[in-house]
Design an enzyme around this catalytic site. Structure first.
Site, PDB file in Angstrom:
ATOM      1  N   GLU A 112       0.856  -1.204   0.000  1.00  0.00           N
ATOM      2  CA  GLU A 112       0.000   0.000   0.000  1.00  0.00           C
ATOM      3  C   GLU A 112       0.885   1.245   0.000  1.00  0.00           C
ATOM      4  O   GLU A 112       2.003   1.185   0.491  1.00  0.00           O
ATOM      5  CB  GLU A 112      -0.845   0.071   1.292  1.00  0.00           C
ATOM      6  CG  GLU A 112      -1.795  -1.070   1.495  1.00  0.00           C
ATOM      7  CD  GLU A 112      -2.406  -1.064   2.907  1.00  0.00           C
ATOM      8  OE1 GLU A 112      -2.291  -0.041   3.617  1.00  0.00           O
ATOM      9  OE2 GLU A 112      -2.990  -2.088   3.271  1.00  0.00           O
ATOM     10  N   LYS A 114       2.258   4.664   1.536  1.00  0.00           N
ATOM     11  CA  LYS A 114       2.342   5.168   2.912  1.00  0.00           C
ATOM     12  C   LYS A 114       1.927   6.635   2.903  1.00  0.00           C
ATOM     13  O   LYS A 114       2.642   7.492   2.373  1.00  0.00           O
ATOM     14  CB  LYS A 114       3.761   5.006   3.441  1.00  0.00           C
ATOM     15  CG  LYS A 114       3.907   5.399   4.895  1.00  0.00           C
ATOM     16  CD  LYS A 114       5.273   4.996   5.398  1.00  0.00           C
ATOM     17  CE  LYS A 114       5.514   5.344   6.842  1.00  0.00           C
ATOM     18  NZ  LYS A 114       5.045   6.617   7.296  1.00  0.00           N
ATOM     19  N   ASP A 116       1.322  10.319   4.027  1.00  0.00           N
ATOM     20  CA  ASP A 116       2.037  11.194   4.956  1.00  0.00           C
ATOM     21  C   ASP A 116       1.045  12.129   5.644  1.00  0.00           C
ATOM     22  O   ASP A 116       0.956  13.312   5.343  1.00  0.00           O
ATOM     23  CB  ASP A 116       3.090  11.996   4.185  1.00  0.00           C
ATOM     24  CG  ASP A 116       4.064  12.675   5.121  1.00  0.00           C
ATOM     25  OD1 ASP A 116       4.036  12.376   6.328  1.00  0.00           O
ATOM     26  OD2 ASP A 116       4.858  13.498   4.641  1.00  0.00           O
ATOM     27  N   ARG A 135      -2.998   9.308  17.478  1.00  0.00           N
ATOM     28  CA  ARG A 135      -2.078   8.275  17.925  1.00  0.00           C
ATOM     29  C   ARG A 135      -1.474   8.632  19.289  1.00  0.00           C
ATOM     30  O   ARG A 135      -1.263   7.770  20.125  1.00  0.00           O
ATOM     31  CB  ARG A 135      -0.964   8.130  16.886  1.00  0.00           C
ATOM     32  CG  ARG A 135       0.101   7.153  17.289  1.00  0.00           C
ATOM     33  CD  ARG A 135       1.041   6.899  16.123  1.00  0.00           C
ATOM     34  NE  ARG A 135       1.999   5.890  16.481  1.00  0.00           N
ATOM     35  CZ  ARG A 135       3.204   6.145  16.988  1.00  0.00           C
ATOM     36  NH1 ARG A 135       3.566   7.383  17.187  1.00  0.00           N
ATOM     37  NH2 ARG A 135       4.007   5.172  17.306  1.00  0.00           N
ATOM     38  N   TYR A 216      -7.186   2.037   6.698  1.00  0.00           N
ATOM     39  CA  TYR A 216      -6.419   0.851   6.281  1.00  0.00           C
ATOM     40  C   TYR A 216      -6.400  -0.301   7.287  1.00  0.00           C
ATOM     41  O   TYR A 216      -5.863  -1.348   6.986  1.00  0.00           O
ATOM     42  CB  TYR A 216      -4.986   1.227   5.881  1.00  0.00           C
ATOM     43  CG  TYR A 216      -4.241   2.122   6.863  1.00  0.00           C
ATOM     44  CD1 TYR A 216      -3.915   1.676   8.127  1.00  0.00           C
ATOM     45  CD2 TYR A 216      -3.880   3.421   6.499  1.00  0.00           C
ATOM     46  CE1 TYR A 216      -3.236   2.499   9.020  1.00  0.00           C
ATOM     47  CE2 TYR A 216      -3.204   4.256   7.388  1.00  0.00           C
ATOM     48  CZ  TYR A 216      -2.883   3.780   8.648  1.00  0.00           C
ATOM     49  OH  TYR A 216      -2.230   4.588   9.514  1.00  0.00           O
ATOM     50  N   LYS A 301      10.795   3.606   2.707  1.00  0.00           N
ATOM     51  CA  LYS A 301      10.662   5.056   2.578  1.00  0.00           C
ATOM     52  C   LYS A 301      11.266   5.555   1.269  1.00  0.00           C
ATOM     53  O   LYS A 301      12.302   5.046   0.822  1.00  0.00           O
ATOM     54  CB  LYS A 301      11.375   5.745   3.753  1.00  0.00           C
ATOM     55  CG  LYS A 301      10.782   5.456   5.121  1.00  0.00           C
ATOM     56  CD  LYS A 301       9.394   5.998   5.317  1.00  0.00           C
ATOM     57  CE  LYS A 301       9.279   7.239   6.146  1.00  0.00           C
ATOM     58  NZ  LYS A 301       9.948   7.399   7.361  1.00  0.00           N
ATOM     59  N   CYS A 395      33.004  26.007  26.870  1.00  0.00           N
ATOM     60  CA  CYS A 395      31.546  26.060  26.745  1.00  0.00           C
ATOM     61  C   CYS A 395      31.134  27.520  26.509  1.00  0.00           C
ATOM     62  O   CYS A 395      31.470  28.395  27.300  1.00  0.00           O
ATOM     63  CB  CYS A 395      30.910  25.526  28.018  1.00  0.00           C
ATOM     64  SG  CYS A 395      29.152  25.847  28.112  1.00  0.00           S
ATOM     65  N   CYS A 398      29.151  28.774  29.818  1.00  0.00           N
ATOM     66  CA  CYS A 398      29.716  28.991  31.153  1.00  0.00           C
ATOM     67  C   CYS A 398      31.240  29.132  31.128  1.00  0.00           C
ATOM     68  O   CYS A 398      31.856  29.376  32.158  1.00  0.00           O
ATOM     69  CB  CYS A 398      29.309  27.865  32.100  1.00  0.00           C
ATOM     70  SG  CYS A 398      30.087  26.289  31.727  1.00  0.00           S
ATOM     71  N   CYS A 413      30.419  19.956  27.869  1.00  0.00           N
ATOM     72  CA  CYS A 413      30.717  20.889  28.959  1.00  0.00           C
ATOM     73  C   CYS A 413      30.599  20.089  30.251  1.00  0.00           C
ATOM     74  O   CYS A 413      29.567  19.462  30.499  1.00  0.00           O
ATOM     75  CB  CYS A 413      29.705  22.036  28.934  1.00  0.00           C
ATOM     76  SG  CYS A 413      29.602  22.896  30.510  1.00  0.00           S
ATOM     77  N   CYS A 419      26.391  24.734  34.880  1.00  0.00           N
ATOM     78  CA  CYS A 419      26.273  25.459  33.610  1.00  0.00           C
ATOM     79  C   CYS A 419      24.805  25.818  33.358  1.00  0.00           C
ATOM     80  O   CYS A 419      23.940  24.934  33.321  1.00  0.00           O
ATOM     81  CB  CYS A 419      26.826  24.610  32.472  1.00  0.00           C
ATOM     82  SG  CYS A 419      26.495  25.310  30.856  1.00  0.00           S
TER      83      CYS A 419
HETATM   84  S1  IVH Z   1      -0.286   0.355   8.821  1.00  0.00           S
HETATM   85  C1  IVH Z   1       1.733  -0.286  13.211  1.00  0.00           C
HETATM   86  N1  IVH Z   1      -0.604   1.473   6.512  1.00  0.00           N
HETATM   87  O1  IVH Z   1       2.743   5.350   8.977  1.00  0.00           O
HETATM   88  C2  IVH Z   1       1.234   0.820  12.379  1.00  0.00           C
HETATM   89  N2  IVH Z   1       0.328   2.784   8.266  1.00  0.00           N
HETATM   90  O2  IVH Z   1       5.425   5.381  10.083  1.00  0.00           O
HETATM   91  C3  IVH Z   1       0.794   0.225  11.112  1.00  0.00           C
HETATM   92  N3  IVH Z   1       0.802   5.096   7.652  1.00  0.00           N
HETATM   93  O3  IVH Z   1       1.819   5.201  12.329  1.00  0.00           O
HETATM   94  C4  IVH Z   1      -0.052   1.092  10.375  1.00  0.00           C
HETATM   95  N4  IVH Z   1       0.101   4.952   5.592  1.00  0.00           N
HETATM   96  O4  IVH Z   1       0.259   6.422  10.748  1.00  0.00           O
HETATM   97  C5  IVH Z   1      -0.183   1.632   7.769  1.00  0.00           C
HETATM   98  N5  IVH Z   1      -0.980   2.329   4.409  1.00  0.00           N
HETATM   99  C6  IVH Z   1      -0.568   2.509   5.663  1.00  0.00           C
HETATM  100  C7  IVH Z   1      -0.064   3.738   6.138  1.00  0.00           C
HETATM  101  C8  IVH Z   1       0.381   3.835   7.446  1.00  0.00           C
HETATM  102  C9  IVH Z   1       0.615   5.749   6.502  1.00  0.00           C
HETATM  103  C10 IVH Z   1       1.403   5.688   8.862  1.00  0.00           C
HETATM  104  C11 IVH Z   1       0.768   5.270  10.173  1.00  0.00           C
HETATM  105  C12 IVH Z   1       1.922   4.790  11.010  1.00  0.00           C
HETATM  106  C13 IVH Z   1       3.078   5.423  10.338  1.00  0.00           C
HETATM  107  C14 IVH Z   1       4.361   4.712  10.636  1.00  0.00           C
END
Ligand code: IVH
Length: 665
Positions: A112, A114, A116, A135, A216, A301, A395, A398, A413, A419
């Site tokens: 899937e 990820k 942001d 969270r 998800y 990533k 430092c 101080c 330091c 300090c």
């Molecule tokens: S699964 C155990 N699926 O990425 C957490 N997370 O860096 C598993 N995130 O905290 C979550 N897209 O907020 C999952 N397709 C996706 C995601 C996803 C973004 C986020 C999520 C997690 C963070 C970790």
């Protein structure tokens, strides 16, 4: 029952009052009661809430919190993070590790994007939306029920759902909406904009923001795989990301990554990588999780983004552990959507190695959430006669001569207790969000009270009230009766503190949030923890016990030992404890026969890997040892057991074969 009814009535009354005073304070800026009286109302409401069964507690969501803080929600299952990979090798390693763990040649992986954004959890009872939370720290989040309820297309009822169902996902703002929104705001990126928009005390503000989400995860459903989960979420009416791909091999996983990487700018939302998940949920639960992340998932990533800018100046920051960190002050530059004006230069060696000088044109790199770094310097554009940066030998705060840190390039330091910069950094750490989190006492106030001599060290925070008796604070700019009362009240409120927060707040090196939690749940009470820690400098057994707590390790144990070798730290802690009520950790009394037992494995198990066996035993409360001693409770013997088998017989330790072990777990 009558009691319950009375409690709910009382709570409703209190909530109405709280909402009324919120309105006066936040919108009309004309409060009628003092902060202390207001806090008393909230305290009373919280007390009733704590006594109510969950379902009644949720009936109308808690009124908006009085400050930037929301009511807290404990997650039924922790909201963990994800382990990261930054290259193909990392992905290969992940796949082979889980195959080894599960002793399987083939495993289906669901890929899937990820997203942001910021993660949320939404709970439904019998198909009715009752609560949403952020969270937070993974264990406890902020209650954003009424905020999430304003998101367009967020289902409030689910057809045909009985019992509890929890949906998790990511809230975000699309790139095009972000641009429009930022015409009248100044968020650094869509992610910050989404967080800032969701965490609004006034839900009308949230409602006016273009928040979107992708779901998800599902907790409490009957699905057997992640692909089924996504289908079900879709069928229930949740927004589910259209990109998903099921594969059982590394090539498929990497192809999906490349495909999404290539089209990432045509998506209208930011993604920062790919998430790989073991598709089969039963296998996911066999894999379990570490204290940070599930073993069944990985985030691959996207690589970093770069930009060029000018370095104005190098300045030195002194942290709470006394380390001198050089920081680059940059001409602000947009690096992949984030405005960057500072970059860490790590240490003296790094500056030398990269030959970084003030005034240079530099390439800045930003990868994910990591602090921006300087990758290289454009030496051609450097004017002649620019001299090298001279790292201070004293430092800057101080004036003490700095010392080398053993085994590291850093210098420190040495004036830990005198300090100003170090003391202030420690005090700031102590009151920070994950530590004591004292409302109304921020970095600025700490410096203010320190310079007035009112807060010179941590315990002074709790005697501030006495000290103010002989001091006319009201004459100082920015202070009035109300703000003073509010501050003293919030200090008072933090006198009851959870053990893990207390441990974290001391700022011991390597003892971060996660380690503090591990220590708190291991030692369970302050007295037990303190009693063990003060023996660390002399007692080797206590040291090795500490070191062997899963997730702690030698470096951390050494650091705690050195903290507790210092008289002044112990005095500080004793002075501090005098004012506090440290809440013990609730230990779940488990009826597992492995709870608190010491287990040792020998030989080959045929139905599960050693890694899985260890994780299973630990999940049942056991400690897994590597060698036998009279303290060992069980030896689990697989095929071809080694010499441990004989030794266990001699010591009279209970031996279980693989069948017995399996029926136990
Ligand atoms: S699964 C155990 N699926 O990425 C957490 N997370 O860096 C598993 N995130 O905290 C979550 N897209 O907020 C999952 N397709 C996706 C995601 C996803 C973004 C986020 C999520 C997690 C963070 C970790």
């Amino acid at each position: 029952m009558a009691d319950l009814k009375k409690m709910i009535e009382e709570l409703t009354k209190l909530r109405d009052q709280i909402n009324y005073h919120n309105l006066l304070y936040y919108q009309k800026h004309a409060p009628e009661i003092t902060d202390a009286e207001y806090d008393e109302l909230r305290q009373k409401a919280a007390e009733i809430e704590a006594r109510l069964p969950e379902i009644d507690r949720m009936q109308d969501g808690v009124g908006a919190a009085p400050d930037e803080k929301f009511s807290k929600v404990k997650h039924q299952e922790p909201m963990l993070s994800l382990d990261n990979a930054f290259d193909e090798q990392g992905v290969e390693k992940f796949l082979s590790k889980i195959k080894r763990f599960l002793i399987r040649d083939e495993i289906e992986i669901l890929c899937e994007p990820k997203i942001d954004g910021l993660s949320f959890s939404a709970v439904y009872e019998d198909g009715r939306f009752v609560r949403a939370a952020t969270r937070g720290d993974g264990f406890v989040g902020e209650d954003v029920t009424s905020n999430v309820a304003t998101i367009k297309g967020f289902p409030k009822t689910l057809q045909g759902v009985q019992g509890r169902l929890e949906v998790r996902g990511e809230i975000y703002i699309s790139n095009s909406d972000f641009l429009k929104l930022n015409e009248s705001n100044a968020f650094a990126n869509p992610r910050n904009a989404a967080a800032g928009s969701l965490k609004q005390l006034d839900v009308n503000v949230t409602a006016s923001r273009p928040l979107k989400y992708f779901a998800y995860s599902l907790i409490g459903g009957a699905e057997k795989s992640q692909s089924e989960v996504l289908n079900r979420l879709d069928a229930l009416g949740f927004c589910v990301n259209e990109h998903q791909f099921l594969t059982d091999n590394i090539n498929g996983m990497l192809e999906f990554y490349n495909k999404i990487y290539d089209c990432r700018y045509s998506l209208d939302y930011d993604i920062d990588g790919i998430v790989y998940k073991v598709n089969n949920l039963a296998l996911q639960s066999r894999l379990g999780s570490t204290h940070k992340a599930p073993r069944s998932a990985l985030a691959y990533k996207f690589s970093a983004v770069y930009a060029k800018t000018k370095l104005n100046k190098i300045f030195i920051q002194i942290g709470r552990t006394g380390i001198l960190t050089p920081v680059a002050d940059l001409v602000p530059v947009n690096v992949g959507g984030v405005l960057v004006s500072r970059a860490s230069l790590h240490n003296q060696d790094e500056i030398k190695r990269k030959d970084i000088r003030e005034g240079d044109v530099v390439t800045v790199k930003r990868a994910g959430d990591v602090i921006p770094q300087i990758v290289e310097v454009d030496k051609d554009s450097r004017s002649k006669n620019v001299s090298e940066f001279v790292f201070p030998e004293a430092c800057p705060e101080c004036g003490s001569k700095v010392q080398n840190v053993e085994g590291e390039a850093a210098v420190r330091c040495p004036e830990e207790f005198t300090c100003r910069a170090q003391i202030i950094a420690k005090l700031k750490y102590f009151i920070s969000k994950d530590a004591f989190d004292i409302v109304g006492l921020g970095g600025k106030q700490i410096e203010f009270f320190y310079d007035l001599g009112l807060i010179k060290q941590i315990p002074d925070i709790f005697t501030l009230e006495e000290k103010l008796n002989g001091f006319n604070l009201k004459q100082q700019p920015g202070w009035g009766e109300k703000s003073i009362a509010g501050l003293l009240n919030s200090i008072q409120n933090k006198k009851a503190i959870a053990l893990d927060r207390l441990i974290f707040s001391l700022g011991v090196r390597f003892v971060g949030r996660v380690t503090a939690k591990l220590l708190a749940s291991y030692y369970t009470s302050y007295n037990n923890w303190y009693g063990n820690m003060i023996k660390l400098p002399l007692n080797k057994e206590i040291f090795s016990e500490l070191e062997s707590i899963g997730g702690v390790g030698k470096k951390t144990a050494e650091s705690l030992k050195s903290f507790f070798s210092e008289e002044r730290n112990m005095k500080m802690l004793n002075d501090l404890i005098f004012h506090l009520n440290v809440l013990p950790v609730n230990v779940n009394s488990s009826d597992s026969i492995l709870n608190n037992k010491i287990v040792v494995f020998t030989g080959t198990l045929l139905t599960m890997s050693r890694g899985e066996a260890k994780v299973r035993a630990e999940a049942l409360g056991a400690k897994v040892g590597s060698s036998l001693s009279i303290k060992t409770d069980y030896l689990i013997a697989g095929e071809n057991p080694g010499s441990k088998y004989k030794k266990a017989m001699e010591l009279g330790i209970k031996i279980l074969n693989e069948d017995q072990w399996r029926s136990l777990i």
